[in-house]
Design an enzyme around this catalytic site. Structure first.
Site, PDB file in Angstrom:
ATOM      1  N   ASP A  37      35.191  29.258  52.202  1.00  0.00           N
ATOM      2  CA  ASP A  37      34.550  30.579  52.023  1.00  0.00           C
ATOM      3  C   ASP A  37      33.127  30.417  51.501  1.00  0.00           C
ATOM      4  O   ASP A  37      32.234  31.153  51.913  1.00  0.00           O
ATOM      5  CB  ASP A  37      35.399  31.569  51.196  1.00  0.00           C
ATOM      6  N   GLY A 128      47.071  31.316  37.604  1.00  0.00           N
ATOM      7  CA  GLY A 128      46.520  29.980  37.795  1.00  0.00           C
ATOM      8  C   GLY A 128      47.298  29.139  38.777  1.00  0.00           C
ATOM      9  O   GLY A 128      47.295  27.908  38.701  1.00  0.00           O
ATOM     10  N   GLY A 130      47.108  29.588  42.271  1.00  0.00           N
ATOM     11  CA  GLY A 130      46.535  29.641  43.613  1.00  0.00           C
ATOM     12  C   GLY A 130      46.853  30.912  44.362  1.00  0.00           C
ATOM     13  O   GLY A 130      46.599  31.015  45.558  1.00  0.00           O
ATOM     14  N   SER A 132      45.823  33.945  43.136  1.00  0.00           N
ATOM     15  CA  SER A 132      44.748  34.871  42.816  1.00  0.00           C
ATOM     16  C   SER A 132      45.148  36.053  41.948  1.00  0.00           C
ATOM     17  O   SER A 132      44.872  37.213  42.260  1.00  0.00           O
ATOM     18  CB  SER A 132      44.122  35.385  44.107  1.00  0.00           C
ATOM     19  N   SER A 133      45.766  35.726  40.826  1.00  0.00           N
ATOM     20  CA  SER A 133      46.096  36.797  39.880  1.00  0.00           C
ATOM     21  C   SER A 133      44.821  37.452  39.362  1.00  0.00           C
ATOM     22  O   SER A 133      44.805  38.657  39.102  1.00  0.00           O
ATOM     23  CB  SER A 133      46.928  36.245  38.723  1.00  0.00           C
ATOM     24  N   SER A 134      43.741  36.691  39.237  1.00  0.00           N
ATOM     25  CA  SER A 134      42.508  37.262  38.661  1.00  0.00           C
ATOM     26  C   SER A 134      41.912  38.323  39.586  1.00  0.00           C
ATOM     27  O   SER A 134      41.527  39.400  39.131  1.00  0.00           O
ATOM     28  CB  SER A 134      41.481  36.164  38.357  1.00  0.00           C
ATOM     29  N   ASP A 178      39.315  35.886  47.711  1.00  0.00           N
ATOM     30  CA  ASP A 178      40.405  36.412  46.879  1.00  0.00           C
ATOM     31  C   ASP A 178      40.310  37.931  46.734  1.00  0.00           C
ATOM     32  O   ASP A 178      41.291  38.653  46.942  1.00  0.00           O
ATOM     33  CB  ASP A 178      40.374  35.765  45.483  1.00  0.00           C
TER      34      ASP A 178
HETATM   35  P1  ADP Z   1      44.439  32.654  39.639  1.00  0.00           P
HETATM   36  O1  ADP Z   1      44.419  31.553  40.636  1.00  0.00           O
HETATM   37  O2  ADP Z   1      45.825  33.116  39.365  1.00  0.00           O
HETATM   38  O3  ADP Z   1      43.494  33.757  39.985  1.00  0.00           O
HETATM   39  P2  ADP Z   1      42.564  32.298  37.510  1.00  0.00           P
HETATM   40  O4  ADP Z   1      42.389  31.199  36.515  1.00  0.00           O
HETATM   41  O5  ADP Z   1      41.460  32.581  38.453  1.00  0.00           O
HETATM   42  O6  ADP Z   1      43.921  32.010  38.271  1.00  0.00           O
HETATM   43  O7  ADP Z   1      42.833  33.667  36.746  1.00  0.00           O
HETATM   44  C1  ADP Z   1      43.815  33.750  35.735  1.00  0.00           C
HETATM   45  C2  ADP Z   1      43.287  34.649  34.630  1.00  0.00           C
HETATM   46  O8  ADP Z   1      43.249  36.022  35.099  1.00  0.00           O
HETATM   47  C3  ADP Z   1      44.201  34.684  33.430  1.00  0.00           C
HETATM   48  O9  ADP Z   1      43.897  33.604  32.528  1.00  0.00           O
HETATM   49  C4  ADP Z   1      43.851  36.035  32.822  1.00  0.00           C
HETATM   50  O10 ADP Z   1      42.650  35.956  32.096  1.00  0.00           O
HETATM   51  C5  ADP Z   1      43.624  36.893  34.049  1.00  0.00           C
HETATM   52  N1  ADP Z   1      44.914  37.516  34.417  1.00  0.00           N
HETATM   53  C6  ADP Z   1      45.671  37.218  35.494  1.00  0.00           C
HETATM   54  N2  ADP Z   1      46.825  37.923  35.489  1.00  0.00           N
HETATM   55  C7  ADP Z   1      46.803  38.677  34.374  1.00  0.00           C
HETATM   56  C8  ADP Z   1      47.718  39.606  33.772  1.00  0.00           C
HETATM   57  N3  ADP Z   1      48.897  39.872  34.339  1.00  0.00           N
HETATM   58  N4  ADP Z   1      47.353  40.197  32.622  1.00  0.00           N
HETATM   59  C9  ADP Z   1      46.173  39.927  32.055  1.00  0.00           C
HETATM   60  N5  ADP Z   1      45.279  39.064  32.554  1.00  0.00           N
HETATM   61  C10 ADP Z   1      45.571  38.437  33.693  1.00  0.00           C
HETATM   62 MG    MG Z   2      41.390  33.460  40.350  1.00  0.00          MG
END
Ligand code: ADP
Ligand code: MG
Length: 391
Positions: A37, A128, A130, A132-134, A178
């Site tokens: 990307d 964290g 992969g 994309s929770s963020s 993402d």
């Molecule tokens: P991912 O690959 O899951 O996106 P990242 O490291 O980019 O991993 O993002 C994870 C961060 O996003 C967490 O440390 C937190 O700060 C935020 N986050 C994700 N999910 C939640 C949640 N359910 N509640 C609060 N913050 C969250």
């Molecule tokens: Mg992320």
């Protein structure tokens, strides 16, 4: 209890009324086009059926208060505190709150209204890993403020402003994939995005296959240092290849033939990184035709090639991801398996024939556990809609 019920109930206890609204924004899984990307390539993600849910209402208070159920914490911030990344009591914003606060910041930069609100949120996307929770948190809060602010933005604009929040406010140098997938997802479809033009289309996934996600449970964060080194190697390759190919702007513009002809001019490590990108863009370029022809066998072969390339050339895999992909690739009914997301831990994505799913999950879990001693999480997922207001 469903997450929606959970956030609604906690909201009710904390704020003593029923939340006016519920927003939902999914995580995503990428099937092909990894680490391209930020090289102007094509990516092929789908929004998944795991998501972040926010229960929220407007408030007359001068600040917004957010409760993160998964962290058992709350944070309060306002337009006045946003630029200093502090709370209303002057303490620093906790890390998780930088994502919603960053969304507020990037909307304020556009002069869009971001009214105060109370919110309770939770997610079933592993963090964290992969998936994309963020981005799902960011896109959920985009819906929150769009609902309360009296403005509407197209989904791609919301994705771009979420990416800006993550790049410039949180300080994570991510590409657009993402936020795009979380904002623009379409039920039962894969999304093919041209990361240069930002044009995108949906691509069908045949009904006889399912997307299976296998979580190694290993979290070796792709340290921003390693990620930035990969990006720098790609930029270095463009700089060096420009001597022979003056018109190129990114590795997207380099054909496999040209690359093979000129590869000897690159330092070994730069050559490996750039070869992954050039060949991966070529693979993802073939994806649309294969999927439209329901040629899952050859599409799956590209996924397997992608894994080998991420392992050997881009060097972002890890032993656990390699075990998970190798075991899966050998199981009957598995068309393709590869690590998904940035790498160094997290999940693999697998395409599996529906009638083999249960055996696949069982054999994969056993094989992974006997080689690593770790207990994996395996879930069958469906491509879902992007971020939306549920109530
Ligand atoms: P991912 O690959 O899951 O996106 P990242 O490291 O980019 O991993 O993002 C994870 C961060 O996003 C967490 O440390 C937190 O700060 C935020 N986050 C994700 N999910 C939640 C949640 N359910 N509640 C609060 N913050 C969250
Ligand atoms: Mg992320």
């Amino acid at each position: 209890m469903s997450i929606i019920d959970q956030v609604s109930e906690i909201y009710q206890e904390k704020f003593e009324h029923t939340p006016a609204h519920i927003a939902r924004a999914p995580g995503r899984v990428n099937l092909l086009g990894e680490h391209v990307d930020y090289n102007d390539g094509f990516v092929l993600p789908a929004a998944i059926d795991r998501a972040t849910y926010v229960a929220f209402s407007p408030t007359n208070a001068p600040h917004s208060t957010l409760v993160a159920v998964d962290f058992d914490q709350q944070a309060s911030f306002s337009a006045e505190t946003i630029s200093t990344k502090t709370q209303t009591d002057s303490s620093p914003l906790p890390e998780w709150s930088l994502y919603p606060a960053g969304v507020m910041w990037s909307l304020m930069e556009e002069n869009l209204a971001v009214p105060s609100m109370n919110a309770v949120f939770a997610s079933d996307i592993p963090r964290g890993s992969g998936l994309s929770s963020s981005a799902s948190v960011e896109m959920a809060y985009m819906i929150v403020w769009q609902t309360l602010g009296g403005w509407t933005l197209p989904s791609m604009r919301r994705a771009l402003l979420g990416q800006k929040a993550e790049n410039e406010y949180v300080g994570v140098n991510c590409g657009i994939m993402d936020q795009f997938a979380s904002a623009c997802g379409v039920e039962n479809k894969l999304l093919l995005l041209d990361c240069r033009s930002l044009e995108w289309i949906t691509v069908p996934l045949p009904e006889y296959v399912s997307i299976v996600i296998a979580d190694t449970t290993v979290r070796r964060k792709l340290t921003s240092g390693e990620y930035n080194k990969r990006r720098a190697a790609c930029e270095e390759a463009v700089r060096l290849l420009k001597q022979d190919l003056p018109k190129i702007k990114s590795l997207r513009d380099v054909s496999v033939d040209d690359f093979n002809r000129l590869a000897h001019k690159l330092p070994e490590e730069v050559e490996k990184r750039a070869r992954h990108v050039v060949e991966e863009i070529e693979r993802s370029d073939q994806a649309q035709a294969l999927l439209e022809a329901s040629d899952i066998r050859n599409f799956g072969r590209l996924m397997n090639e992608c894994h080998a390339s991420l392992r050997d050339l881009y060097e972002v895999s890890c032993p656990e991801l390699n075990v998970m992909a190798n075991v899966a690739q050998a199981i009957e009914g598995c068309y393709g398996a590869r690590l998904t997301g940035a790498g160094f831990g997290g999940c693999t994505v697998n395409l599996v024939a529906n009638e083999r799913i249960e055996d696949f999950a069982r054999v994969l879990a056993q094989g992974y556990e006997s080689e690593t001693g770790l207990h994996p999480e395996i879930y069958i997922t469906r491509a879902s809609n992007g971020a939306e207001l549920l109530k």
